[in-house]
Write an enzyme that holds these catalytic residues in place. Structure first.
Site, PDB file in Angstrom:
ATOM      1  N   VAL A   1       4.370  -5.505  10.486  1.00 53.33           N
ATOM      2  CA  VAL A   1       3.278  -6.487  10.452  1.00 53.33           C
ATOM      3  C   VAL A   1       3.875  -7.826  10.874  1.00 53.33           C
ATOM      4  O   VAL A   1       4.795  -8.338  10.216  1.00 53.33           O
ATOM      5  CB  VAL A   1       2.632  -6.591   9.059  1.00 53.33           C
ATOM      6  CG1 VAL A   1       1.559  -7.678   9.049  1.00 53.33           C
ATOM      7  CG2 VAL A   1       2.035  -5.245   8.627  1.00 53.33           C
TER       8      VAL A   1
ATOM      9  N   ILE B   1       0.829  -1.212   0.000  1.00 52.56           N
ATOM     10  CA  ILE B   1       0.000   0.000   0.000  1.00 52.56           C
ATOM     11  C   ILE B   1       0.868   1.269   0.000  1.00 52.56           C
ATOM     12  O   ILE B   1       0.398   2.336  -0.393  1.00 52.56           O
ATOM     13  CB  ILE B   1      -0.950  -0.014   1.226  1.00 52.56           C
ATOM     14  CG1 ILE B   1      -2.143   0.892   1.014  1.00 52.56           C
ATOM     15  CG2 ILE B   1      -0.217   0.336   2.518  1.00 52.56           C
ATOM     16  CD1 ILE B   1      -3.248   0.693   2.030  1.00 52.56           C
TER      17      ILE B   1
ATOM     18  N   ASN C   1      12.062  -8.171   6.797  1.00 54.62           N
ATOM     19  CA  ASN C   1      12.372  -7.409   8.003  1.00 54.62           C
ATOM     20  C   ASN C   1      12.006  -8.248   9.223  1.00 54.62           C
ATOM     21  O   ASN C   1      10.979  -8.931   9.224  1.00 54.62           O
ATOM     22  CB  ASN C   1      11.575  -6.101   8.018  1.00 54.62           C
ATOM     23  CG  ASN C   1      11.942  -5.191   6.868  1.00 54.62           C
ATOM     24  OD1 ASN C   1      13.104  -5.134   6.459  1.00 54.62           O
ATOM     25  ND2 ASN C   1      10.969  -4.478   6.323  1.00 54.62           N
TER      26      ASN C   1
ATOM     27  N   HIS D   1       6.632 -12.082   5.878  1.00 51.40           N
ATOM     28  CA  HIS D   1       6.402 -11.707   4.484  1.00 51.40           C
ATOM     29  C   HIS D   1       7.725 -11.282   3.871  1.00 51.40           C
ATOM     30  O   HIS D   1       8.632 -10.842   4.578  1.00 51.40           O
ATOM     31  CB  HIS D   1       5.370 -10.575   4.381  1.00 51.40           C
ATOM     32  CG  HIS D   1       5.689  -9.402   5.240  1.00 51.40           C
ATOM     33  ND1 HIS D   1       5.410  -9.387   6.588  1.00 51.40           N
ATOM     34  CD2 HIS D   1       6.291  -8.229   4.962  1.00 51.40           C
ATOM     35  CE1 HIS D   1       5.805  -8.238   7.104  1.00 51.40           C
ATOM     36  NE2 HIS D   1       6.360  -7.515   6.136  1.00 51.40           N
TER      37      HIS D   1
HETATM   38  P1  5GP Z   1       7.159  -4.710   7.319  1.00 56.54           P
HETATM   39  O1  5GP Z   1       7.403  -3.278   7.766  1.00 56.54           O
HETATM   40  O2  5GP Z   1       6.437  -5.484   8.381  1.00 56.54           O
HETATM   41  O3  5GP Z   1       8.367  -5.400   6.804  1.00 56.54           O
HETATM   42  O4  5GP Z   1       6.211  -4.601   6.064  1.00 56.54           O
HETATM   43  C1  5GP Z   1       4.832  -4.423   6.155  1.00 56.54           C
HETATM   44  C2  5GP Z   1       4.375  -3.829   4.858  1.00 56.54           C
HETATM   45  O5  5GP Z   1       2.977  -3.964   4.787  1.00 56.54           O
HETATM   46  C3  5GP Z   1       4.688  -2.332   4.730  1.00 56.54           C
HETATM   47  O6  5GP Z   1       5.540  -2.126   3.599  1.00 56.54           O
HETATM   48  C4  5GP Z   1       3.313  -1.691   4.570  1.00 56.54           C
HETATM   49  O7  5GP Z   1       3.307  -0.621   3.662  1.00 56.54           O
HETATM   50  C5  5GP Z   1       2.453  -2.861   4.109  1.00 56.54           C
HETATM   51  N1  5GP Z   1       1.069  -2.744   4.494  1.00 56.54           N
HETATM   52  C6  5GP Z   1       0.584  -2.465   5.742  1.00 56.54           C
HETATM   53  N2  5GP Z   1      -0.762  -2.443   5.744  1.00 56.54           N
HETATM   54  C7  5GP Z   1      -1.141  -2.730   4.468  1.00 56.54           C
HETATM   55  C8  5GP Z   1      -2.432  -2.859   3.839  1.00 56.54           C
HETATM   56  O8  5GP Z   1      -3.485  -2.696   4.448  1.00 56.54           O
HETATM   57  N3  5GP Z   1      -2.429  -3.167   2.514  1.00 56.54           N
HETATM   58  C9  5GP Z   1      -1.269  -3.348   1.801  1.00 56.54           C
HETATM   59  N4  5GP Z   1      -1.400  -3.646   0.504  1.00 56.54           N
HETATM   60  N5  5GP Z   1      -0.056  -3.240   2.358  1.00 56.54           N
HETATM   61  C10 5GP Z   1       0.007  -2.925   3.678  1.00 56.54           C
END
Ligand code: 5GP
Length: 116
Positions: free
Chosen positions: A96, A31, A87, A100
């Site tokens: 999150v 997003i 991460n 992933h």
């Molecule tokens: P992290 O920071 O955990 O490695 O990555 C989480 C990713 O999830 C972030 O890049 C963030 O932009 C993405 N993200 C969080 N909420 C949403 C959502 O509701 N929809 C989408 N498509 N991506 C999301």
């Protein structure tokens, strides 16, 4: 592991641009893209962080990487190149807590790993 926003995306309860799904994993556009192409690959088997993946589930991580590589090839940018990132926890910038893999591509990417 607690419910996350990615479970809701998988169940189509909140909208997302899902670009790939199979029995093991699904992938959708981030997003808040950090590159022209920014796709997240999420396994259907739940782990909160990379620290929680036992040795006998290493294939879960391998599938994420190979799915990202196949996607890059299918979209025509595998030869130009791309980056995959996972991460982990606070210093890694994880927000999150459902594992992933980020696929970033579409332009030359800067160096990485600097504090900030
Ligand atoms: P992290 O920071 O955990 O490695 O990555 C989480 C990713 O999830 C972030 O890049 C963030 O932009 C993405 N993200 C969080 N909420 C949403 C959502 O509701 N929809 C989408 N498509 N991506 C999301």
């Amino acid at each position: 592991m607690s419910e996350t926003i990615f479970h809701k995306i998988q169940r189509r309860e909140i909208p997302a641009d899902i670009v790939y799904e199979d029995e093991h994993l699904f992938a959708f556009r981030d997003i808040a893209p950090q590159a022209p192409v920014h796709v997240l690959f999420v396994p259907k088997q739940d782990f909160a962080t990379l620290n929680d993946v036992p040795d006998d589930s290493a294939a879960v991580i391998g599938r994420l990487a190979t799915a990202a590589a196949r996607y890059a090839k299918s979209q025509g940018f595998s030869e130009d190149g791309y980056r995959i990132v996972m991460n982990c926890n606070g210093d890694g910038g994880q927000t999150v807590f459902q594992i992933h893999l980020h696929l970033l591509a579409g332009a030359p990417l800067g160096r990485f790993g600097t504090p900030g």
